[in-house]
Design a protein around this motif. Structure first.
Motif, PDB file in Angstrom:
ATOM      1  N   ALA A 129       0.827  -1.204   0.000  1.00 18.49           N
ATOM      2  CA  ALA A 129       0.000   0.000   0.000  1.00 18.49           C
ATOM      3  C   ALA A 129       0.862   1.255   0.000  1.00 18.49           C
ATOM      4  N   ALA A 130       1.914   1.258   0.812  1.00 18.21           N
ATOM      5  CA  ALA A 130       2.793   2.425   0.897  1.00 18.21           C
ATOM      6  C   ALA A 130       3.506   2.672  -0.422  1.00 18.21           C
ATOM      7  N   GLU A 131       3.897   1.597  -1.106  1.00 19.65           N
ATOM      8  CA  GLU A 131       4.625   1.753  -2.370  1.00 19.65           C
ATOM      9  C   GLU A 131       3.711   2.215  -3.507  1.00 19.65           C
ATOM     10  N   LEU A 132       2.452   1.789  -3.479  1.00 22.80           N
ATOM     11  CA  LEU A 132       1.537   2.133  -4.568  1.00 22.80           C
ATOM     12  C   LEU A 132       0.930   3.526  -4.431  1.00 22.80           C
ATOM     13  N   ALA A 133       0.763   3.991  -3.206  1.00 21.25           N
ATOM     14  CA  ALA A 133       0.064   5.257  -2.967  1.00 21.25           C
ATOM     15  C   ALA A 133       0.704   6.407  -3.747  1.00 21.25           C
ATOM     16  N   GLY A 134      -0.106   7.118  -4.507  1.00 23.37           N
ATOM     17  CA  GLY A 134       0.360   8.299  -5.226  1.00 23.37           C
ATOM     18  C   GLY A 134       0.977   8.030  -6.580  1.00 23.37           C
ATOM     19  N   LYS A 135       1.125   6.760  -6.962  1.00 20.38           N
ATOM     20  CA  LYS A 135       1.726   6.459  -8.266  1.00 20.38           C
ATOM     21  C   LYS A 135       0.712   6.663  -9.387  1.00 20.38           C
ATOM     22  N   PRO A 136       1.174   6.843 -10.629  1.00 20.41           N
ATOM     23  CA  PRO A 136       0.271   7.078 -11.759  1.00 20.41           C
ATOM     24  C   PRO A 136      -0.782   5.983 -11.878  1.00 20.41           C
ATOM     25  N   GLY A 137      -2.035   6.395 -12.063  1.00 22.99           N
ATOM     26  CA  GLY A 137      -3.115   5.436 -12.242  1.00 22.99           C
ATOM     27  C   GLY A 137      -3.711   4.923 -10.951  1.00 22.99           C
ATOM     28  N   ILE A 138      -3.089   5.223  -9.812  1.00 24.43           N
ATOM     29  CA  ILE A 138      -3.585   4.749  -8.516  1.00 24.43           C
ATOM     30  C   ILE A 138      -4.368   5.878  -7.854  1.00 24.43           C
ATOM     31  N   ASP A 139      -5.683   5.747  -7.832  1.00 30.12           N
ATOM     32  CA  ASP A 139      -6.520   6.759  -7.200  1.00 30.12           C
ATOM     33  C   ASP A 139      -6.909   6.393  -5.775  1.00 30.12           C
ATOM     34  N   MET A 140      -6.873   5.094  -5.438  1.00 27.95           N
ATOM     35  CA  MET A 140      -7.243   4.681  -4.095  1.00 27.95           C
ATOM     36  C   MET A 140      -6.553   3.392  -3.725  1.00 27.95           C
ATOM     37  N   VAL A 141      -5.977   3.357  -2.528  1.00 29.64           N
ATOM     38  CA  VAL A 141      -5.437   2.126  -1.939  1.00 29.64           C
ATOM     39  C   VAL A 141      -6.002   2.061  -0.528  1.00 29.64           C
ATOM     40  N   ALA A 142      -6.762   0.993  -0.229  1.00 34.55           N
ATOM     41  CA  ALA A 142      -7.405   0.918   1.084  1.00 34.55           C
ATOM     42  C   ALA A 142      -7.472  -0.527   1.559  1.00 34.55           C
ATOM     43  N   PRO A 143      -7.126  -0.767   2.828  1.00 37.64           N
ATOM     44  CA  PRO A 143      -7.240  -2.128   3.379  1.00 37.64           C
ATOM     45  C   PRO A 143      -8.690  -2.496   3.633  1.00 37.64           C
ATOM     46  N   PHE A 144      -9.043  -3.734   3.322  1.00 35.28           N
ATOM     47  CA  PHE A 144     -10.366  -4.285   3.604  1.00 35.28           C
ATOM     48  C   PHE A 144     -10.165  -5.642   4.258  1.00 35.28           C
ATOM     49  N   GLY A 145     -10.167  -5.683   5.585  1.00 32.83           N
ATOM     50  CA  GLY A 145      -9.909  -6.931   6.295  1.00 32.83           C
ATOM     51  C   GLY A 145      -8.517  -7.436   6.004  1.00 32.83           C
ATOM     52  N   THR A 146      -8.414  -8.655   5.482  1.00 35.06           N
ATOM     53  CA  THR A 146      -7.106  -9.255   5.175  1.00 35.06           C
ATOM     54  C   THR A 146      -6.705  -9.023   3.731  1.00 35.06           C
ATOM     55  N   SER A 147      -7.384  -8.110   3.039  1.00 32.96           N
ATOM     56  CA  SER A 147      -7.055  -7.822   1.642  1.00 32.96           C
ATOM     57  C   SER A 147      -6.847  -6.327   1.463  1.00 32.96           C
ATOM     58  N   LEU A 148      -6.414  -5.970   0.255  1.00 34.67           N
ATOM     59  CA  LEU A 148      -6.167  -4.579  -0.092  1.00 34.67           C
ATOM     60  C   LEU A 148      -6.932  -4.281  -1.372  1.00 34.67           C
ATOM     61  N   HIS A 149      -7.656  -3.161  -1.398  1.00 39.95           N
ATOM     62  CA  HIS A 149      -8.332  -2.731  -2.612  1.00 39.95           C
ATOM     63  C   HIS A 149      -7.488  -1.647  -3.283  1.00 39.95           C
ATOM     64  N   VAL A 150      -7.169  -1.873  -4.547  1.00 41.32           N
ATOM     65  CA  VAL A 150      -6.377  -0.935  -5.332  1.00 41.32           C
ATOM     66  C   VAL A 150      -7.227  -0.511  -6.532  1.00 41.32           C
TER      67      VAL A 150
END
Length: 314
Positions: free
Chosen positions: A247-268
């Motif tokens: 999540a930390a690496e993806l946040a703010g990169k081109p094409g990434i508008d949202m990174v959010a944890p959902f339980g044991t998964s991550l929504h990108v």
């Protein structure tokens, strides 16, 4: 002389270009909306985004600075008093008398509205909202869920045509929330129009239509499926180890508008599918992460809209 309805009979609220400012700050900007009779219309958005101001303007409780429209067939500017008599308003804070019993509170409301048989109206309401056996209990001694039922009974006792609910289930348990919504749907099925503000996604999904308002601007509206589709989000659900690092690496990169944890998964998620795919490509092989393309949830859309909203009070 009573004003004649000026909109289609199946439309409860029809407003155009509503704007409202307080102390030089615009809290609602150029809002237009239609609400069908007998529907449950949900309002979502950050705190302080203008939801309550919007709801109050829609039903004539607050005069807009600009704009026009009708509520229940009456002009929201000229016929505010007529509209108010047909509206039930349930606030987030319990507003009945704590030191009166359930029955006494309901009889008081019935007298306030000039009903011919206050005792009978109270008894009918007690039976309808499932408070039999609690007639003599003081309102202040009720649990949060029972207080909620009593408040709903009080604001629907005079048989309003429109019901306003301002975050009505805050602080009550899940079963009480579900029972409450079952009652709301029963009321809507009988023709009552309901406007409700909420922060709960499961409650928003129980509304016939929703509107997302952020800092005075209407950003999305329609059915839940329509709002999700119009977001044009492309979403991946990611599982595996060390999702915090991903999540930390993806946040703010081109094409990434949202990174959010959902339980044991991550929504990108991202609205530019090509840019999203290019950015996540290096992370899809190795590292033990599993990427599954999925439909965006309403919560994905909600978080994305919140991220893009600009707080005009800062």
């Amino acid at each position: 002389m009573t004003s004649a309805p000026t909109t289609a009979p199946d439309i409860a609220i029809d407003v155009h270009g509503l704007s409202k400012s307080f102390n030089g700050r615009e809290v609602v900007h150029d809002l237009s909306m239609q609400v069908k009779r007998g529907s449950i219309y949900g309002f979502l958005g950050p705190n302080g985004s203008g939801k309550t101001t919007t709801i109050r303007m829609l039903c004539g409780l607050l005069t807009p600075d600009r704009g026009e429209g009708t509520c229940l067939g009456f002009d929201i500017r000229r016929d505010a008093d007529k509209i108010k008599r047909r509206v039930g308003y349930m606030t987030q804070r319990f507003s009945l008398y704590q030191d009166l019993s359930v029955k006494e509170n309901l009889e008081f409301v019935a007298r306030l509205y000039g009903l011919p048989d206050p005792g009978g109206a109270a008894r009918d309401t007690i039976r309808r909202i499932g408070l039999n056996g609690r007639e003599g209990q003081l309102a202040g001694e009720l649990s949060g869920g029972w207080k909620q039922r009593l408040a709903l009974g009080a604001c629907t006792l005079p048989n309003p045509k429109l019901l306003l609910l301002d975050e009505p289930t805050a602080g009550v348990d899940p079963k009480a929330r579900r029972d409450f919504w079952n009652e709301i749907h029963a009321l809507a099925a009988d023709g009552l129009t309901v406007l409700v503000s909420t922060h709960y996604m499961d409650e928003a999904e129980r509304c016939h239509e929703i509107a997302y308002i952020a800092y005075g601007y209407l950003l999305a509206h329609g059915t839940v499926d329509q709002v999700i589709a119009k977001s044009e989000l492309s979403t991946y659900t990611v599982t595996g180890g060390d999702l915090n690092r991903l999540a930390a690496e993806l946040a703010g990169k081109p094409g990434i508008d949202m990174v959010a944890p959902f339980g044991t998964s991550l929504h990108v998620s991202g609205r530019d599918r090509a840019a999203l795919e290019t950015t996540i490509a290096p992370y899809r092989d190795g590292e033990g992460w599993h990427w599954q393309h999925s439909e965006p949830s309403l919560e994905d859309v909600f978080i994305d809209l919140m991220t893009r909203s600009k707080d005009n009070f800062q």
